[in-house]
Design a protein around this motif. Structure first.
Motif, PDB file in Angstrom:
ATOM      1  N   ASN A 105       0.782  -1.247  -0.050  1.00 59.55           N
ATOM      2  CA  ASN A 105      -0.036  -0.054  -0.005  1.00 59.55           C
ATOM      3  C   ASN A 105       0.916   1.195  -0.073  1.00 59.55           C
ATOM      4  O   ASN A 105       0.594   2.128  -0.498  1.00 59.55           O
ATOM      5  N   ASN A 106       1.982   1.281   0.804  1.00 53.87           N
ATOM      6  CA  ASN A 106       2.726   2.269   0.744  1.00 53.87           C
ATOM      7  C   ASN A 106       3.431   2.562  -0.637  1.00 53.87           C
ATOM      8  O   ASN A 106       3.536   3.470  -1.186  1.00 53.87           O
ATOM      9  N   PHE A 107       3.826   1.396  -1.223  1.00 56.17           N
ATOM     10  CA  PHE A 107       4.508   1.536  -2.442  1.00 56.17           C
ATOM     11  C   PHE A 107       3.565   1.976  -3.468  1.00 56.17           C
ATOM     12  O   PHE A 107       3.961   2.926  -4.453  1.00 56.17           O
ATOM     13  N   PHE A 108       2.085   1.598  -3.274  1.00 60.76           N
ATOM     14  CA  PHE A 108       1.429   2.466  -4.315  1.00 60.76           C
ATOM     15  C   PHE A 108       1.325   3.767  -4.157  1.00 60.76           C
ATOM     16  O   PHE A 108       1.232   4.450  -4.842  1.00 60.76           O
ATOM     17  N   SER A 109       1.259   4.306  -2.965  1.00 63.74           N
ATOM     18  CA  SER A 109       1.129   5.748  -2.647  1.00 63.74           C
ATOM     19  C   SER A 109       2.284   6.406  -3.268  1.00 63.74           C
ATOM     20  O   SER A 109       2.038   7.460  -3.842  1.00 63.74           O
ATOM     21  N   LEU A 110       3.338   5.772  -3.260  1.00 66.97           N
ATOM     22  CA  LEU A 110       4.557   6.611  -3.681  1.00 66.97           C
ATOM     23  C   LEU A 110       4.785   6.541  -5.271  1.00 66.97           C
ATOM     24  O   LEU A 110       4.932   7.335  -5.881  1.00 66.97           O
ATOM     25  N   GLN A 111       4.354   5.089  -5.791  1.00 65.94           N
ATOM     26  CA  GLN A 111       4.522   5.076  -7.161  1.00 65.94           C
ATOM     27  C   GLN A 111       3.499   5.722  -7.765  1.00 65.94           C
ATOM     28  O   GLN A 111       3.667   6.406  -9.113  1.00 65.94           O
ATOM     29  N   TYR A 112       2.210   5.824  -7.289  1.00 65.88           N
ATOM     30  CA  TYR A 112       1.232   6.504  -7.927  1.00 65.88           C
ATOM     31  C   TYR A 112       0.990   8.116  -7.648  1.00 65.88           C
ATOM     32  O   TYR A 112       0.274   8.831  -8.306  1.00 65.88           O
ATOM     33  N   ASP A 113       1.510   8.281  -6.721  1.00 69.87           N
ATOM     34  CA  ASP A 113       1.615   9.952  -6.089  1.00 69.87           C
ATOM     35  C   ASP A 113       0.257  10.174  -5.642  1.00 69.87           C
ATOM     36  O   ASP A 113      -0.037  11.430  -6.040  1.00 69.87           O
ATOM     37  N   MET A 114      -0.202   9.584  -5.029  1.00 71.24           N
ATOM     38  CA  MET A 114      -1.680   9.882  -4.357  1.00 71.24           C
ATOM     39  C   MET A 114      -1.917   9.203  -2.848  1.00 71.24           C
ATOM     40  O   MET A 114      -1.083   8.082  -2.584  1.00 71.24           O
ATOM     41  N   PRO A 115      -2.878   9.664  -2.013  1.00 72.25           N
ATOM     42  CA  PRO A 115      -3.190   8.858  -0.905  1.00 72.25           C
ATOM     43  C   PRO A 115      -3.906   7.489  -1.286  1.00 72.25           C
ATOM     44  O   PRO A 115      -4.812   7.581  -2.037  1.00 72.25           O
ATOM     45  N   VAL A 116      -3.289   6.451  -0.711  1.00 74.63           N
ATOM     46  CA  VAL A 116      -4.080   5.012  -0.655  1.00 74.63           C
ATOM     47  C   VAL A 116      -4.179   4.725   0.726  1.00 74.63           C
ATOM     48  O   VAL A 116      -3.087   4.530   1.478  1.00 74.63           O
ATOM     49  N   GLY A 117      -5.365   4.110   1.014  1.00 73.92           N
ATOM     50  CA  GLY A 117      -5.584   3.325   2.274  1.00 73.92           C
ATOM     51  C   GLY A 117      -5.962   2.012   2.118  1.00 73.92           C
ATOM     52  O   GLY A 117      -6.356   1.639   1.257  1.00 73.92           O
ATOM     53  N   ILE A 118      -5.773   1.038   3.081  1.00 76.09           N
ATOM     54  CA  ILE A 118      -5.922  -0.319   2.905  1.00 76.09           C
ATOM     55  C   ILE A 118      -6.684  -0.660   4.277  1.00 76.09           C
ATOM     56  O   ILE A 118      -6.056  -0.336   5.392  1.00 76.09           O
ATOM     57  N   TYR A 119      -7.747  -1.273   4.481  1.00 72.05           N
ATOM     58  CA  TYR A 119      -8.535  -1.785   5.670  1.00 72.05           C
ATOM     59  C   TYR A 119      -8.923  -3.195   5.623  1.00 72.05           C
ATOM     60  O   TYR A 119      -9.258  -3.699   4.632  1.00 72.05           O
ATOM     61  N   ASP A 120      -9.280  -3.654   6.747  1.00 68.14           N
ATOM     62  CA  ASP A 120      -9.634  -5.198   6.831  1.00 68.14           C
ATOM     63  C   ASP A 120     -10.842  -5.243   6.723  1.00 68.14           C
ATOM     64  O   ASP A 120     -11.825  -4.399   7.218  1.00 68.14           O
ATOM     65  N   GLY A 121     -11.319  -5.982   5.691  1.00 70.64           N
ATOM     66  CA  GLY A 121     -12.766  -5.955   5.427  1.00 70.64           C
ATOM     67  C   GLY A 121     -13.726  -6.459   6.295  1.00 70.64           C
ATOM     68  O   GLY A 121     -14.900  -5.997   6.394  1.00 70.64           O
ATOM     69  N   HIS A 122     -13.488  -7.305   7.083  1.00 70.90           N
ATOM     70  CA  HIS A 122     -14.184  -7.902   8.335  1.00 70.90           C
ATOM     71  C   HIS A 122     -14.420  -6.717   9.464  1.00 70.90           C
ATOM     72  O   HIS A 122     -15.426  -7.037  10.153  1.00 70.90           O
ATOM     73  N   ALA A 123     -13.738  -5.819   9.532  1.00 72.86           N
ATOM     74  CA  ALA A 123     -13.920  -4.689  10.435  1.00 72.86           C
ATOM     75  C   ALA A 123     -14.788  -3.541   9.985  1.00 72.86           C
ATOM     76  O   ALA A 123     -15.094  -2.783  10.595  1.00 72.86           O
ATOM     77  N   LEU A 124     -14.977  -3.833   8.653  1.00 72.72           N
ATOM     78  CA  LEU A 124     -15.924  -2.594   7.970  1.00 72.72           C
ATOM     79  C   LEU A 124     -17.371  -3.056   7.962  1.00 72.72           C
ATOM     80  O   LEU A 124     -17.649  -4.465   7.915  1.00 72.72           O
ATOM     81  N   ASN A 125     -18.184  -2.221   8.413  1.00 70.59           N
ATOM     82  CA  ASN A 125     -19.836  -2.514   8.888  1.00 70.59           C
ATOM     83  C   ASN A 125     -20.823  -1.847   7.873  1.00 70.59           C
ATOM     84  O   ASN A 125     -20.726  -0.802   7.609  1.00 70.59           O
TER      85      ASN A 125
END
Length: 232
Positions: A105-125
């Motif tokens: 995820n950090n690699f994508f943020s740097l490579q694409y020059d944008m904010p990127v977040g990743i979250y545990d799907g089971h914790a989302l309601n």
């Protein structure tokens, strides 16, 4: 699960785009040497580049600072997360290796020059909605602080805010026990739709190569402000 983007945001940022990738049946662990090597190489490349131009002149940083201002968020007080990564590198600090999902995820943020977040799907309601926070909406962040999200762009589920292009919540963080994940790309409005779709496809392909499992890709914009995701 319903994914939606608040139409009111287009009054301030007409071409706003949010990419969402859902990963299911993945295996998260220590980052393989290939990913660590790419991150280390990318950081050295960024450090060399920073000798020629400051963080402020990165196109993705300039654009997201402008978006923050359009949304009424002070970019000097609240930095977009990819800018924070760049500043850490510019200060001579290496990015820590956490686990494969967080590291890529950090690699994508740097490579694409944008904010990127990743979250545990089971914790989302129940649902995910991208909107501005309202009065008294707050979340305990990965920074160890209670973060007031009033007036800030963020992702919300039934329990409240869980992530943003500034900081993410502790309750939805990915771990090596994560088997389903949701990744959110805060795509620069200047990126054409076809290029945004290609970016999401390339990112999801790399993620699946590292973690196995399956993926579903969604792009929220003015043409399509909501999607219903059906688990595989």
């Amino acid at each position: 699960m319903l994914f939606s983007l608040d139409k009111n945001l287009f009054k301030r940022v007409p071409d706003l785009k949010i990419g969402i990738i859902v990963y299911e049946n993945i295996v998260v662990g220590d980052s393989p040497s290939m990913l660590k090597g790419r991150l280390e190489y990318f950081q050295e490349t960024v450090r060399t580049d920073l000798d020629e131009r400051p963080v402020d002149e990165y196109e993705g940083v300039k654009e997201w600072r402008s978006i923050f201002r359009d949304l009424g968020i002070d970019p000097k007080r609240y930095r977009p997360s990819h800018e924070a990564l760049l500043r850490r590198i510019s200060n001579g600090k290496d990015l820590p290796f956490i686990h494969s999902a967080a590291d890529v995820n950090n690699f994508f943020s740097l490579q694409y020059d944008m904010p990127v977040g990743i979250y545990d799907g089971h914790a989302l309601n129940d649902y995910i909605k991208i909107r501005l926070g309202q009065e008294e909406e707050a979340m305990e962040g990965l920074n160890g602080r209670m973060n007031n999200m009033e007036g800030k762009l963020a992702g919300f589920d039934k329990r409240g805010p869980f992530g943003s292009p500034i900081v993410d919540a502790a309750r939805t963080m990915t771990t090596t026990d994560t088997t389903n994940a949701v990744q959110i790309f805060y795509i620069p409005p200047s990126l054409p739709q076809d290029e945004a779709e290609q970016l999401l496809q390339a990112a999801s392909n790399m993620f699946i190569q590292l973690h196995s499992g399956s993926n579903s890709i969604y792009l929220l914009d003015q043409n399509k402000t909501n999607f219903q995701h059906a688990p595989h």
